[in-house]
Each structure stands twice: as C-alpha cells, then as structure tokens.
Scaffold this motif. Sequence first.
Motif, PDB file in Angstrom:
ATOM      1  N   SER A  65     -60.395 -14.910 -50.253  1.00 52.53           N
ATOM      2  CA  SER A  65     -60.371 -15.982 -49.266  1.00 52.53           C
ATOM      3  C   SER A  65     -61.754 -16.607 -49.135  1.00 52.53           C
ATOM      4  O   SER A  65     -62.750 -16.098 -49.674  1.00 52.53           O
ATOM      5  N   GLN A  67     -63.404 -16.529 -46.477  1.00 50.46           N
ATOM      6  CA  GLN A  67     -64.179 -15.551 -45.725  1.00 50.46           C
ATOM      7  C   GLN A  67     -64.954 -14.630 -46.666  1.00 50.46           C
ATOM      8  O   GLN A  67     -66.111 -14.292 -46.411  1.00 50.46           O
ATOM      9  N   ASP A  68     -64.317 -14.225 -47.753  1.00 56.50           N
ATOM     10  CA  ASP A  68     -64.996 -13.381 -48.735  1.00 56.50           C
ATOM     11  C   ASP A  68     -66.170 -14.118 -49.374  1.00 56.50           C
ATOM     12  O   ASP A  68     -67.224 -13.523 -49.634  1.00 56.50           O
ATOM     13  N   LEU A 119     -70.901 -15.060 -37.983  1.00 58.54           N
ATOM     14  CA  LEU A 119     -70.093 -14.352 -38.987  1.00 58.54           C
ATOM     15  C   LEU A 119     -70.284 -12.847 -38.836  1.00 58.54           C
ATOM     16  O   LEU A 119     -71.422 -12.361 -38.823  1.00 58.54           O
TER      17      LEU A 119
END
Length: 238
Positions: A65, A67-68, A119
């Motif tokens: 994703s 996010q990764d 994050l």
Amino acid sequence: MENGAPAVEARRRAGRPPHPVLGPGRITKAALRLIARDGYKGLTMSALARLLNVAPSALYNHVSSKQDVLLLVEDHLMAGVDISGFEAGPWHQAVRGWAWSYRNVFARHTPLIPVIAVLPVTNAPQTVKMYEAVTAGFHAAGWPPDQIIDAIVALESFIFGSAFDVNAPAEIFNAGELAADAPLFTQAVASRASGSGSGPGGDERPVSPSDTAFGLGLEALIDGLWAQRALAPKARHP
C-alpha cells in the motif's frame, strides 16, 4: 538461422535485466522524486509504478500500500538524521547536533513534513533506532522517563516548523505599501537583514535569516527544557 535463434535468446536472458531490479531502495528514491515533482498528493501507487516503469502488480510484490511506501520514505529520511552525539557527548551538544541535522534533512523534503509528522513509527526500523538513541541520551542525562517523549515532541514541533522557514521567500516580511503603518516592524525587518546570527554549535558568523532564527529558538528551547528537567524529580536509574 533458426538453429541459432534459441542461443541468442538464451544469452539475452542470462544478461542484465532491461531495468534495475525493483527493491526498497529504488522504490524509495522514486517516491521521493515523485513527491518533489508533484507534491504529496501526486504520490499514488499507479504514478509510482509509471515512474519506475513497471506494472502496478510488480510494485505490489514489494509494498502492499501507499502506507508501506511512506514507511520506506520515513525510514530513509530518519536514517539521515545525525544521532552520533548521543553516544557520548553532553546532552546540550547532542541535542543541538541532532536538531540541526533533523531540520536540514526535512528542509529538503518539506512536502513530506505534514505526513511524516503524524506517521506512526510502527515497522520503521531506522526511525525507531533514531528515537531510541535520542531517548537513551535523555535518560543518561537524568531526565524523568515520563517527560522524555514530551520534550522530544516539543523539539520536533519547532524543528518541523523551522524546516519550512528554510524555504520561505526572502521578502516574506516585506510590508510593502503598509510599511508606514508598521514602522517598528519594518525597522526590525531591516535590522535583521543586516545582522548576523548563530549557526550550528552557536558560533558567530553570517548565516541565513532562517539559520539565525533556528539557532535562537533552539538554544532557548534547550536551555528551557534543561531548566524544566532540573525542577523535575530525579529519575531513578536501575
């Protein structure tokens, strides 16, 4: 000629691939290029795949994703922050070196600040390593454990804001036609332009206005936090 074709094809397969092997390092560099070019909103999995010249399915073999991808970027940036001062140096000096390095890293990547600042550090080994080193430095200096993270967050808030200031327009405080309505402000702005300030380590030398402001604020923060630490109950060491 037909008998020779398989041998030629075999030699092609044995050579280097037409594109560099896809991996975390290449994905991270491409993501940073994409954000620098198009801003954070431009970072999408499809756009990243196009920049890497691979099919989206190939990209998803390495990151599941966006996010990764952000975790890879976060780790890459945090790995560039200097934490060496916390190994043996005095607390004030260690914090000073870390903060200047931290600001300089993110001044080059300001579009990421609003993202990285919130994050989670989960599954980001270089980021966790950085925080562990800083926390260890605070602990060694006798900080109460319940105040360490709050002090780090206070410093980070100032660091991130100062990173934006590095890229501010030179005339950001020019009042223009309203200068006559703000004579003290206008005079202070003019005095600032002709002055000098403190760079890393507190040495007096001509520096940019953003460096001067950062040096002034950082020293005030360091001294203020140290004063707060002195008022707090002493940390108990095992």
